[in-house]
Write an enzyme that holds these catalytic residues in place. Structure first.
Site, PDB file in Angstrom:
ATOM      1  CB  VAL A   1      -8.479  -3.418   1.154  1.00  0.00           C
ATOM      2  CG1 VAL A   1      -9.569  -3.162   0.066  1.00  0.00           C
ATOM      3  CG2 VAL A   1      -7.889  -4.701   0.745  1.00  0.00           C
TER       4      VAL A   1
ATOM      5  CG  LEU B   1      -4.832   3.352   3.443  1.00  0.00           C
ATOM      6  CD1 LEU B   1      -3.492   3.243   4.101  1.00  0.00           C
ATOM      7  CD2 LEU B   1      -5.222   4.755   3.390  1.00  0.00           C
ATOM      8  CD1 TRP B   2      -3.664  -0.593  -4.150  1.00  0.00           C
ATOM      9  CD2 TRP B   2      -5.651  -0.974  -4.636  1.00  0.00           C
ATOM     10  NE1 TRP B   2      -3.703  -1.231  -5.378  1.00  0.00           N
ATOM     11  CE2 TRP B   2      -5.075  -1.460  -5.667  1.00  0.00           C
ATOM     12  CE3 TRP B   2      -6.757  -1.619  -4.478  1.00  0.00           C
ATOM     13  CZ2 TRP B   2      -5.477  -2.371  -6.869  1.00  0.00           C
ATOM     14  CZ3 TRP B   2      -7.763  -2.189  -5.809  1.00  0.00           C
ATOM     15  CH2 TRP B   2      -6.762  -2.738  -6.706  1.00  0.00           C
ATOM     16  CG  HIS B   3     -10.521   0.252  -3.311  1.00  0.00           C
ATOM     17  ND1 HIS B   3     -10.163  -0.830  -2.429  1.00  0.00           N
ATOM     18  CD2 HIS B   3     -11.175  -0.203  -4.224  1.00  0.00           C
ATOM     19  CE1 HIS B   3     -10.502  -2.152  -3.134  1.00  0.00           C
ATOM     20  NE2 HIS B   3     -10.961  -1.632  -4.090  1.00  0.00           N
ATOM     21  CG  ASP B   4     -10.756   6.385  -4.277  1.00  0.00           C
ATOM     22  OD1 ASP B   4      -9.772   6.863  -4.935  1.00  0.00           O
ATOM     23  OD2 ASP B   4     -11.348   5.728  -4.673  1.00  0.00           O
TER      24      ASP B   4
END
Length: 597
Positions: free
Chosen positions: A448, A450-453
């Site tokens: 999560v 890594l997926w965001h920023d």
């Protein structure tokens, strides 16, 4: 007095934005609230007085102080614009436009809403025309093709020439999926592609600089990299959600292929259905799902199997669309009020929130989280309302209001709930699920973040969430064993112990989200240092916080009592020969993690 009463009323109105509680009240009325809970009891009147003092008087005072600080700070005031809602606050009348996502989305509503209505009408007309032929496969293909054409048009408008990279990504996933489905190479290939796509959209990473028309197709095509050919947004801004849909398509296809192989290898299937016969893993359906216009920019996230099944066999929505749109209109009105009352986004974006004294800093973070909840609720519900009008029922993203959570685990099951279901199905369960809860939860929050920023504060945020969820699971299991008899022998005392635990979890949630979405690790350290130096003021603030949050948890428990009473009432009205299967609360601790879309 008027402003305090308004804030107090908004606190309760936000509970009615929850689908489950709203349906319970709509069907049972005050009689159900009276008989099924203690919300209308004398004891709860005391809690309402505490909540009015905290979320009415104290919140109004803090909001006015924060507003004045923003107005007198140039870096904060620059994000404010002239407001249009009079009588809510003292002059000047300004509105908070610091959040770029909400500002751009709000500015596009005049175009988005009528276009959504027209496109939904077009799909409905195509559905009526297609089903007049009486050939189901032909009907499904025609309706899917109409949705694909709309999706491609929407993609081109949003990203311009950058839409090419989305099309290439979709067909790359499709080719890899068809080549590896049912083999041991499928899962690593799919996740490798997903992580590569997430890395490619990061502007700070070197891979992003090589994904241009000039680098891929040569200098003759480099002119398409100019801003005038890139549409409303850069193509990389929507890659995250597209990757979720493509991973869902690839893994659902792989799982279906594995199940088919197992069935074929068995001498007798025992009548077990391997997969839904209405789901077909074609390139057209893959692209239609990935580019589905209503959910393309914001979600909610719907898995491929669910989407494909609904394309073939539409299902009735969980709530009448008219009531859902009414809830949406109320949420938009509350959001507009709150951005007029306190400039939370401007305080956060300007960095002023990190310089505030502990009391105002905590209020600023709390108010920011409430406005963030409303912002996402409005954006996601507009998208879901469009999908409902279009004939697709995606999962609801916000099951509970922000002020209706007293558990870290249940909070993340309800905040962006469709994403949580995706994570459970494709990461949590494959990583071990309940058998390896700590490892699986850590892996989920790592993805999560890594997926965001790719930011240090989000990695810390993910690690802390995983740690607190693990700790909550441990303490809950231990305490339930120790207090099992107390729940029946001393229910009132047991309820107060639950309230104490809920208050602790809320404080942890606020602290973790301050790190992830507001002040970062350094900011929270500064908050703690200032609070430690404030002495008596900090002690009074802590005592007031415990009282207010404790009263709030009591209301949360009362709401759950109403919902439970509504479920019992529905079950009792059914014939014994046709028992009702009451779905568990997707936000509860007992929600079955193995269930997916």
């Amino acid at each position: 007095l008027g402003s305090s009463m308004l804030l107090f009323a908004l606190y309760f109105i936000e509970f009615l934005l929850e689908e489950k509680f709203f349906n319970a009240v709509r069907r049972g009325g005050l009689r159900l609230v009276w008989s099924g809970s203690r919300l209308l009891s004398v004891e709860y009147c005391l809690y309402y007085v505490v909540i009015y003092w905290g979320l009415g008087i104290l919140e109004r005072t803090a909001a006015e102080e924060l507003r004045q600080i923003c107005l007198t700070t140039p870096s904060c005031r620059m994000h404010l614009r002239s407001g249009w809602l009079p009588y809510l606050v003292n002059t000047p009348n300004v509105n908070d436009f610091a959040d770029i996502q909400w500002r751009d989305f709000r500015a596009s509503l005049w175009l988005l809403l009528p276009v959504a209505g027209l496109l939904s009408a077009l799909v409905r007309a195509a559905t009526v025309f297609a089903r007049s032929s009486g050939k189901q496969l032909h009907d499904v293909f025609l309706i899917t093709l109409v949705r694909l054409i709309i999706g491609l048009g929407f993609l081109t408008y949003v990203h311009g020439a950058g839409a090419t990279f989305h099309v290439l990504l979709i067909f790359t996933f499709h080719i890899v999926t068809q080549a590896t489905a049912g083999t041991r190479f499928a899962t690593p290939a799919v996740w490798g592609l997903a992580l590569l796509a997430i890395a490619a959209k990061e502007p700070k990473w070197p891979l992003r600089r090589h994904i241009t028309f000039g680098a891929i197709f040569g200098n003759d095509w480099s002119f398409l990299d100019h801003n005038e050919y890139q549409g409303e947004y850069d193509w990389a801004e929507s890659v995250n959600l597209v990757v979720l849909r493509l991973v869902s398509y690839a893994l659902d296809c792989h799982n279906a292929a594995v199940a088919t192989q197992k069935c074929a290898a068995s001498d007798e299937s025992g009548g077990v259905v391997v997969h839904n016969p209405h789901v077909r893993y074609t390139s057209v359906l893959c692209a239609t799902h990935a580019l589905y216009a209503p959910l393309f920019l914001a979600g909610p996230t719907i898995t491929f199997n669910d989407f494909a099944e609904q394309c073939a066999l539409p299902k009735s929505p969980s709530m009448p669309v008219v009531w859902y749109i009414l809830q949406l209109a109320v949420a938009m009105a509350i959001l507009e009020m709150r951005t007029h009352i306190c400039p939370c986004f401007a305080l956060a974006r300007s960095g002023v929130i990190g310089t505030l004294e502990p009391r105002l800093g905590c209020w600023a973070v709390f108010l920011t989280l409430r406005v963030m909840w409303l912002k996402f609720a409005v954006i996601w519900r507009i998208a879901r309302a469009w999908a409902l009008l279009d004939g697709i029922d995606p999962p609801e993203n916000m099951h509970r209001a922000l002020c209706n959570h007293f558990s870290v685990a249940s909070f993340w099951k309800c905040w962006h709930a469709s994403y949580n279901r995706w994570l459970v199905k494709y990461i949590y369960i494959p990583a071990g699920g309940r058998k390896q809860r700590i490892a699986a939860t850590t892996l989920v929050f790592l993805f999560v973040a890594l997926w965001h920023d790719v930011e240090a504060k989000l990695l810390v945020w993910g690690g802390l969430n995983a740690f607190f969820i693990a700790a909550e699971m441990l303490f809950t299991s231990v305490l339930q064993k120790q207090t099992a008899s107390l729940a029946s022998s001393q229910p009132w005392l047991y309820r107060q112990l639950c309230v104490c635990g809920g208050v602790t979890q809320i404080v942890l949630l606020m602290a973790v989200n301050m790190i992830g979405y507001s002040v970062g690790v350094g900011g929270i350290s500064g908050f703690i240092a200032k609070a430690a130096g404030a002495g008596t003021e900090t002690l009074w603030a802590v005592a007031a916080t415990i009282c207010i949050l404790g009263a709030g948890v009591q209301v949360m428990l009362g709401i759950r009592d109403v919902e439970a009473a509504a479920q019992r009432s529905m079950a009792s009205q059914c014939m014994p020969a046709q028992p009702v299967l009451v779905s568990p609360d997707p936000c509860s601790e007992n929600a079955p993690c193995s269930k997916c879309d």
